[in-house]
Design a protein around this motif. Structure first.
Motif, short mmCIF file in Angstrom:
data_model
loop_
_atom_site.label_atom_id
_atom_site.label_comp_id
_atom_site.label_asym_id
_atom_site.label_seq_id
_atom_site.Cartn_x
_atom_site.Cartn_y
_atom_site.Cartn_z
N ASN A 45 0.81 -1.22 0.00
CA ASN A 45 0.00 0.00 0.00
C ASN A 45 0.85 1.27 0.00
O ASN A 45 0.32 2.37 0.16
CB ASN A 45 -0.91 0.01 1.23
CG ASN A 45 -1.93 -1.12 1.20
OD1 ASN A 45 -2.50 -1.42 0.16
ND2 ASN A 45 -2.15 -1.75 2.34
N LYS A 139 -10.80 13.75 11.76
CA LYS A 139 -10.61 14.03 10.35
C LYS A 139 -9.58 15.15 10.23
O LYS A 139 -9.88 16.31 10.54
CB LYS A 139 -11.94 14.45 9.71
CG LYS A 139 -13.03 13.39 9.81
CD LYS A 139 -14.35 13.92 9.27
CE LYS A 139 -15.46 12.89 9.43
NZ LYS A 139 -16.78 13.43 8.96
N GLU A 154 3.57 10.70 6.21
CA GLU A 154 2.74 9.79 5.42
C GLU A 154 3.00 8.34 5.81
O GLU A 154 2.07 7.54 5.91
CB GLU A 154 3.04 9.99 3.93
CG GLU A 154 2.54 11.31 3.35
CD GLU A 154 1.03 11.38 3.28
OE1 GLU A 154 0.43 10.58 2.55
OE2 GLU A 154 0.45 12.23 3.98
N ASN A 157 1.53 7.93 9.50
CA ASN A 157 0.07 7.99 9.52
C ASN A 157 -0.56 6.73 8.93
O ASN A 157 -1.54 6.20 9.46
CB ASN A 157 -0.41 9.22 8.74
CG ASN A 157 -0.17 10.51 9.49
OD1 ASN A 157 0.02 10.53 10.70
ND2 ASN A 157 -0.15 11.62 8.77
N SER A 158 0.01 6.25 7.83
CA SER A 158 -0.54 5.04 7.21
C SER A 158 -0.32 3.82 8.11
O SER A 158 -1.16 2.93 8.17
CB SER A 158 0.10 4.80 5.85
OG SER A 158 1.48 4.52 5.97
N GLY A 161 -2.94 3.85 10.84
CA GLY A 161 -4.31 3.84 10.35
C GLY A 161 -4.99 5.18 10.32
O GLY A 161 -6.22 5.26 10.28
N LYS A 163 -6.28 8.35 8.54
CA LYS A 163 -6.64 8.79 7.21
C LYS A 163 -6.76 10.32 7.23
O LYS A 163 -7.73 10.87 7.75
CB LYS A 163 -7.96 8.16 6.76
CG LYS A 163 -7.87 6.65 6.60
CD LYS A 163 -9.19 6.06 6.13
CE LYS A 163 -9.07 4.55 5.96
NZ LYS A 163 -10.35 3.95 5.51
N CYS A 164 -5.75 10.97 6.71
CA CYS A 164 -5.77 12.43 6.73
C CYS A 164 -5.16 12.96 5.44
O CYS A 164 -4.47 12.24 4.72
CB CYS A 164 -5.02 12.97 7.95
SG CYS A 164 -3.32 12.41 8.09
N ASN A 165 -5.42 14.21 5.18
CA ASN A 165 -4.93 14.86 3.97
C ASN A 165 -3.88 15.89 4.35
O ASN A 165 -4.20 17.01 4.71
CB ASN A 165 -6.09 15.52 3.22
CG ASN A 165 -5.63 16.21 1.95
OD1 ASN A 165 -4.61 15.85 1.37
ND2 ASN A 165 -6.37 17.22 1.52
#
Length: 215
Positions: A45, A139, A154, A157-158, A161, A163-165
């Motif tokens: 992923n 969020k 990145e 965070n991945s 788990g 999920k952010c922008n």
């Protein structure tokens, strides 16, 4: 705020031996970052854009570890990544990255804030994800100036788990008109004029009426 378990003794030994091996071969600039970046790169992923930015730290793990050892690290992937990018380690950020916020200060802010699940959180100057990695139920959106810091955030965070922008932006704070429940930031105050102007904009524009800011 989610807490993760420590590595098993077996996994910790693999990490330690890898680090010693890298040091013995002249990789003095944080062997754990090499391990974390390389382990992320073989994750199915993994984002190609992140792998590209971490390319200087990525090696073929098969040249250093057996298949069984790699499988052990994969089985404890989240905690291995957190160990490799430990924000409290004085050795973690010697590669052009900057440790912005110690975990103790982050934890204190989050305990005070008591962020509600699904809260909308803005993270200007996200750094290596010191806040975002612990805001799993929220969020999150935000920006980071350093491309290496962004790439590390990145990866982390991945792994946990989240999920952010989080975008990489050259501006002091990339402006947005959206309002948020919480704003967490620890900006580089060396850029004093730009930072103060941007923070004023955040408070006046991006915080909901009952929202909170932690700077």
């Amino acid at each position: 705020m989610t807490q993760f378990e420590r590595l098993s003794v077996e996994a910790q030994n693999i990490v330690n031996n890898f680090s010693y091996s890298m040091l013995s071969k002249g990789f003095y600039h944080n062997p754990l970052m090499i391990l974390g970046a390389s382990l992320y790169a073989i994750n199915p992923n993994a984002k190609s854009s992140v792998v590209k930015e971490l390319d200087n730290y990525i090696i073929d793990l098969k040249e250093e570890l057996s298949s069984d050892q790699i499988d052990i690290l994969k089985n404890e992937y989240t905690n291995v990544i957190l160990s490799c990018f430990d924000q409290n380690s004085e050795n973690t950020f010697r590669n052009g990255t900057i440790q912005i916020t110690p975990s103790g200060l982050v934890d204190l802010c989050l305990r005070i804030a008591e962020c509600r699940p699904n809260s909308e959180v803005y993270l200007p100057y996200n750094g290596t994800g010191e806040f975002s990695r612990k805001l799993i139920s929220c969020k999150c959106e935000g920006y980071e100036q350093s491309i290496i810091n962004w790439a590390i955030s990145e990866v982390v965070n991945s792994a946990v788990g989240v999920k952010c922008n989080i975008e990489c932006a050259a501006l002091p704070i990339a402006m947005t008109t959206k309002e948020y429940d919480y704003i967490f930031t620890c900006p580089p105050f060396a850029q004093r004029r730009e930072v103060i102007s941007s923070l004023i904009h955040l408070l006046e524009t991006n915080l909901k009426k009952d929202g909170n800011t932690y700077i």
